[in-house]
Scaffold this motif. Structure first.
Motif, mmCIF file in Angstrom:
data_model
loop_
_atom_site.group_PDB
_atom_site.id
_atom_site.type_symbol
_atom_site.label_atom_id
_atom_site.label_comp_id
_atom_site.label_asym_id
_atom_site.label_seq_id
_atom_site.Cartn_x
_atom_site.Cartn_y
_atom_site.Cartn_z
ATOM 1 N N ASP B 103 28.991 25.013 38.684
ATOM 2 C CA ASP B 103 29.833 25.424 37.549
ATOM 3 C C ASP B 103 30.324 26.857 37.742
ATOM 4 O OD1 ASP B 103 29.439 22.990 36.410
ATOM 5 O OD2 ASP B 103 27.829 23.641 35.075
ATOM 6 N N LEU B 104 29.394 27.721 38.108
ATOM 7 C CA LEU B 104 29.761 29.127 38.299
ATOM 8 C C LEU B 104 30.746 29.282 39.465
ATOM 9 C CD1 LEU B 104 26.353 30.992 37.857
ATOM 10 C CD2 LEU B 104 28.363 31.145 36.381
ATOM 11 N N TYR B 105 30.507 28.503 40.502
ATOM 12 C CA TYR B 105 31.372 28.611 41.681
ATOM 13 C C TYR B 105 32.796 28.169 41.344
ATOM 14 C CZ TYR B 105 33.247 28.138 46.357
ATOM 15 O OH TYR B 105 34.037 28.268 47.469
ATOM 16 N N ARG B 110 38.469 29.662 40.329
ATOM 17 C CA ARG B 110 39.621 29.698 39.411
ATOM 18 C C ARG B 110 40.033 31.136 39.115
ATOM 19 N NH1 ARG B 110 36.925 25.501 36.785
ATOM 20 N NH2 ARG B 110 36.091 26.920 35.220
ATOM 21 N N ARG B 111 39.035 32.008 38.936
ATOM 22 C CA ARG B 111 39.337 33.401 38.601
ATOM 23 C C ARG B 111 39.723 34.238 39.831
ATOM 24 N NH1 ARG B 111 34.344 35.014 34.612
ATOM 25 N NH2 ARG B 111 35.021 33.848 32.784
ATOM 26 N N GLY B 112 39.344 33.725 40.998
ATOM 27 C CA GLY B 112 39.679 34.464 42.212
ATOM 28 C C GLY B 112 38.730 35.615 42.495
ATOM 29 N N ARG B 113 37.565 35.630 41.886
ATOM 30 C CA ARG B 113 36.578 36.677 42.211
ATOM 31 C C ARG B 113 35.158 36.102 42.094
ATOM 32 N NH1 ARG B 113 34.853 38.644 37.184
ATOM 33 N NH2 ARG B 113 36.343 38.293 35.500
ATOM 34 N N THR B 114 34.262 36.679 42.873
ATOM 35 C CA THR B 114 32.897 36.159 42.922
ATOM 36 C C THR B 114 32.051 36.773 41.806
ATOM 37 O OG1 THR B 114 33.112 35.950 45.292
ATOM 38 C CG2 THR B 114 30.894 35.844 44.411
ATOM 39 N N GLU B 233 44.245 26.074 51.441
ATOM 40 C CA GLU B 233 43.707 24.922 50.712
ATOM 41 C C GLU B 233 42.193 24.810 50.920
ATOM 42 O OE1 GLU B 233 45.991 21.423 51.634
ATOM 43 O OE2 GLU B 233 47.876 22.394 51.142
ATOM 44 N N VAL B 234 41.733 25.104 52.127
ATOM 45 C CA VAL B 234 40.290 25.028 52.402
ATOM 46 C C VAL B 234 39.536 26.028 51.535
ATOM 47 C CG1 VAL B 234 38.516 25.427 54.167
ATOM 48 C CG2 VAL B 234 40.577 24.144 54.750
ATOM 49 N N GLU B 235 40.090 27.223 51.397
ATOM 50 C CA GLU B 235 39.426 28.271 50.600
ATOM 51 C C GLU B 235 39.157 27.822 49.169
ATOM 52 O OE1 GLU B 235 41.390 32.231 52.698
ATOM 53 O OE2 GLU B 235 42.168 31.483 50.776
#
Lengths: 507, 483
Positions: B103-105, B110-114, B233-235
């Motif tokens: 879920d977090l991942y 979606r947000r583009g940051r870890t 796309e892989v990212e």
């Protein structure tokens, strides 16, 4: 191999044995012990009338025959100015016509038989391979003998080969791997070492017919040569025919042979232990600037030196190499770099473990005691320092800490499991025993292989690590975006380990 | 992907030496199917110490869903992460954390940051996970050659197993297909990115051939991308993508197992039923691409500069793997052109007007289409257009009926001995059987050699006239940077 025959059947699904439950874990499975033993050489070795050894292993399951003829002549025998002469002589013997056949006639004759004949060379040997249907063997052997004894080195084909080599020289900087290999050899072995020699325009220009013919006369001798034969053959009949074709190949007087095979004096001298004190000519962290999203690196130093095959430290080093980066085991480098940190797709480690015959220091050939220990990997430039630091930490750990027994047992099992691969077909059995002869490795090596590996202790492995791995004396060569490499993750750690990076000025 | 010629190993004929005791070569494969539809091929070779084993699925990168190119390859990597039983110290605890991590991942992608919580959770997961256990179980048992490959139409997992431990292979392979756990997802994304850089980005011609494939097959074609996929796309791939793709692609009726070595057919059948018989199709919907009609390949040329030898690749559209008739003639044509006495070497590499450093021809047959490719690297001073012109002149000679009996005889002999050579090694044979079965059925190849040795000059004339047409070809021309 058992008899193969045409069988294409479709079988209905029902099981013939009673259904059983699936064990909860693979540890619950029970297996019969492995019964594999390396084959005995008895009955496989023959000698031609001139003493040339021939190993024959028949296998009648396919109508194919493999003949391999190996000569103990390799790149190491080239003198300065002769760079590439060994491989060029082997290649042009095959391509340049032989006996009464010009180049095209020779190609036609080989292809019409459905055969393959190739000549190639490496650092220590020259090898000719005849791969042919058994029905055509007789003619194939005549052609092989003609290539070996009466190569024509056709002038037109030689000119073509020189032109192609000039194209290759122009492209020598294209591949990062080629640049890395060249610079790594130079940094580890020194610019004057035979291993650092590379093809130049001058050496290409020297590939004239007379030069190749002279090189052929000088080096392609019966002394030390060996033949391996396998496949659809009847041994006595084959050996009789080989005797007719190769049995009159005469040896030169021993003194002349020794003088010929000795290349220039090495830049390395002294006893093996002394050699190992200087593990690399230019240790430290070196970079070759090359833009791109990937960095290729090699880390290591000169290799171990052994004077006999049953050296206890050699067996320990064999296990150590497996623990560090064995292809069949969960190695330390793969676990750390790939499974834990995701830094690389592939890591490859070389340990030279061949034996160098004992010779007085004054008479040693150029490459005496100059094997290699090299770890190669690729990663993103910004991760290169982190990957190199991780490798150095693993090397240090092998020296400082005892390897757990369970890890040694895994490595030992993995090495022993690969032993059958070295004897899995007639071709590999014949080749293995012929290689024994070429390397001076006793055939009995294989029968004690398991016993010796089982005798290696954790203390032996640690001693081998301390003797043969020197993390502070390594060369680290990185070909990639130098700025990104220097600014990358763990670059400061790596500076503390190896000093500041230095830029290699490429040619 | 291998050419049809390279796959032609299941031949049934051959000319044994008169008076020789050697039997006519053949593969000796037996086939059976499980109730769930999984196919088994077994080649019994008593006395071999190791069994070459392959598990394969009829589907490769051509099955990547739209917008998720590279997903099949990523799933191949993730299948080494283990299962609920392999790769974990406590599956119950791990599964709870793994669910939260996913879920977090997904939120972080979606947000583009870890997210920091994500990193903290990863540390807790690492304490429960054993990423090397799958490889470790095999290594401790002496299983070697453990590897996998993703092609366009096939994904295959290889191993060499001590014959007395073959049941371990059944346990491990069926377990990872039964209940795989895709742990270490973020790390494996990094590894596949490394693989892409190594195979494509850091080679002088890698990116050009990737562009050529895209242009040749056309946007949207399943073969237009390389198995590694598209970086952007892989990212963005997610664990849920991998799971749904696995469930759709790795259905039991798409699975193939091949065993070559000292294993008996009854033993293979019994173990197959016991272990792989428990696999069931999930029945879930997915975005996995079903392969249907595809657009015709593009015509035209792609030109560029690279730090490589000047070179051209000329492609002519031909036939898919399963097509009858002309496929074998096109394979034969490649044989006529190759080798030192072949037309390419004689005409372009070693002839008086030579222009080439090296030249080769290949007929590539895939499930959805094929092409005949001629690759020529420039000799000293030659430009790409010189290479294309030289090829055109050479092709005129083949197409005008100028193939003599000696050439035909030479190619027949070479194809025959080559096909015997392909039976020699157990690992190679197992891989070719799996590939042939995935592409269209292994039996299709059994008559290949008989058909190949019957090819004559008229057949060659016909395929040259029909397929090797300048108006239908695509050309990649690469000139060396700096001339």
């Amino acid at each position: 191999m058992g008899r193969l025959f045409v069988l294409a059947v479709c079988i209905a699904a029902p099981a013939v044995l009673p259904a059983q439950a699936v064990p909860a874990h693979p540890a619950d499975l029970q297996f019969a012990p492995s019964l594999f033993e390396p084959p005995a050489v008895s009955g496989m070795r023959f000698e031609l009338r001139n003493g040339l050894p021939v190993y024959v292993v028949p296998d009648r399951s396919l109508p194919l025959v493999d003949i391999v003829l190996a000569l103990p002549v390799g790149d190491r025998n080239e003198a300065p100015g002769e760079e590439g002469m060994v491989s060029m002589t082997a290649a042009m013997a095959r391509r340049g016509g032989a006996g009464h056949m010009g180049p095209e006639e020779l190609d036609d004759a080989i292809d019409a038989l459905g055969a393959r004949v190739d000549g190639s060379s490496s650092w220590t040997r020259t090898v000719f391979v005849l791969d042919i249907g058994s029905k055509a063997l007789e003619r194939g052997l005549e052609i092989l003998a003609s290539i070996l004894f009466e190569p024509r080195f056709d002038e037109v084909r030689l000119a073509q080969a020189r032109a192609n080599l000039r194209v290759s020289l122009a492209a020598r900087e294209d591949e990062a791997h080629a640049v890395l290999d060249r610079e790594w050899q130079r940094l580890v072995h020194g610019p004057a070492s035979p291993r650092s020699r590379r093809l130049t325009e001058a050496s290409v220009a020297a590939f004239e017919r007379d030069a190749l013919a002279a090189f052929h006369r000088r080096f392609w001798r019966q002394e030390g040569a060996v033949i391996a034969a396998s496949g659809d053959v009847e041994p006595e009949r084959l050996v009789a025919r080989l005797d007719e074709l190769f049995g009159s190949w005469q040896a030169l007087p021993a003194s002349q042979t020794d003088a010929d095979r000795k290349a220039e004096p090495s830049d390395v001298s002294g006893e093996p232990e002394a050699v190992f004190e200087a593990v690399a000519v230019s240790p430290g962290w070196w970079t070759v600037d090359r833009p791109g999203s990937q960095a290729a690196m090699a880390l290591g130093h000169r290799g171990a030196v052994f004077d006999h095959w049953d050296d206890r430290d050699r067996w320990a080093l064999l296990l150590l190499a497996e623990i560090l980066d064995g292809p069949g085991a969960v190695s330390r480098l793969r676990s750390r770099l790939q499974l834990e940190e995701g830094l690389t797709y592939r890591v490859v480690t070389w340990f030279d473990l061949d034996v160098v015959a004992a010779e007085p220091a004054s008479e040693r050939s150029a490459d005496h005691g100059v094997g290699e220990f090299r770890i190669f990997l690729e990663t993103a430039p910004e991760s290169a320092a982190a990957a190199a630091a991780a490798v150095l930490e693993e090397l240090t750990r092998l020296r400082r800490a005892t390897v757990p027994e369970v890890e040694i047992a895994t490595a030992r099992r993995s090495l022993l499991a690969r032993l059958p691969l070295l004897f899995d077909r007639a071709e590999t059995v014949a080749g293995r025993f012929a290689e024994d002869e070429l390397l001076g490795r006793p055939h009995g090596y294989w029968s004690v292989y398991g016993e010796r590996l089982r005798a290696v202790s954790a203390a032996d492995i640690r001693r081998a690590a301390q003797r043969f791995i020197d993390p502070e004396g390594v060369v680290l060569a990185v070909v990639g975006d130098s700025e990104a490499v220097r600014a990358g993750r763990a670059a400061e750690d790596l500076r503390r380990m190896l000093g500041a990076p230095r830029l290699v000025e490429t040619q | 992907m291998r050419s049809a010629a390279a796959l032609a190993v299941l031949l049934l004929s051959g000319t044994a030496t008169a008076g020789s005791a050697t039997p006519e070569p053949g593969v000796g494969a037996a086939q059976f199917e499980l109730d769930n539809g999984m196919t088994f091929l077994v080649v019994e070779r008593p006395g071999r110490p190791l069994v070459a084993a392959v598990t394969a699925v009829r589907g490769g990168s051509a099955s990547d869903p739209a917008g998720r190119r590279g997903l099949t390859h990523l799933v191949e990597h993730l299948l080494f992460a283990g299962s609920r039983k392999i790769g974990t110290t406590d599956w119950e605890a791990e599964s709870r954390l793994l669910s939260r991590w996913e879920d977090l991942y997904e939120r972080s992608v979606r947000r583009g940051r870890t997210d920091r919580d994500l990193l903290r959770l990863e540390q807790r997961l690492e304490a429960l996970q054993q990423p090397g256990e799958f490889a470790g179980v095999y290594a401790r048992a002496g299983v070697v050659g453990v590897d996998a490959l993703t092609h366009h139409d096939l994904t295959a997992f290889h191993a060499l197993v001590p014959k007395e431990k073959i049941e371990l292979w059944f346990w491990m392979e069926s377990d990872r297909l039964h209940r795989p756990v895709f742990r270490g997802f973020r790390r494996e994304l990094q590894v596949v990115e490394q693989e892409r850089r190594q195979r494509i980005d850091s080679t002088p011609t890698g990116t050009w051939f990737e562009l050529f494939d895209a242009a040749y097959w056309g946007a949207g074609h399943p073969y237009a991308h390389t198995p590694g996929g598209e970086r952007r796309e892989v990212e963005r791939l997610l664990p849920s993508d991998a799971r749904s793709h696995f469930e759709a692609l790795y259905r039991p009726d798409r699975l193939i197992a091949v065993l070559v070595g000292d294993v008996s057919l009854p033993e293979a059948r019994e173990l197959g039923e016991r272990y792989f018989g428990r696999l069931r199709a999930s029945g879930r919907n997915s975005r996995t691409r079903e392969l249907k009609e595809t657009p015709d390949p593009a015509v035209g040329s792609l030109e560029g500069l690279c730090a490589c030898r000047s070179q051209v690749e000329i492609r002519y559209p031909t036939l898919p793997f399963a097509a009858d008739g002309d496929t074998v003639v096109l394979d034969f044509l490649a044989g006529l052109l190759n080798s030192r006495s072949g037309r390419l070497y004689r005409g372009l590499v070693a002839g008086e007007d030579r222009v080439a450093y090296a030249a080769s021809a290949e007929h590539v047959s895939r499930k959805l289409g094929g092409y005949f490719a001629v690759r020529i690297e420039a000799g000293e001073g030659a430009r790409p257009k010189d290479l294309t012109a030289a090829w055109d002149a050479l092709l005129d000679g083949v197409g005008s009926g100028g193939v003599d009996d000696a050439e035909l005889s030479r190619v027949r002999r070479q194809l025959t001995t080559d096909s015997w050579r392909q039976l020699e090694q157990d690992t190679g044979l197992a891989g070719r059987l799996a590939a042939a079965e995935a592409l269209g059925g292994w039996r299709q190849l059994t008559a290949w050699l008989d058909a190949a040795v019957a090819v004559d000059g008229d057949d060659l004339q016909r395929v040259v006239d029909r397929y090797l047409l300048a108006r239908e070809r695509a050309v990649l021309s690469l000139a060396r940077t700096g001339g």
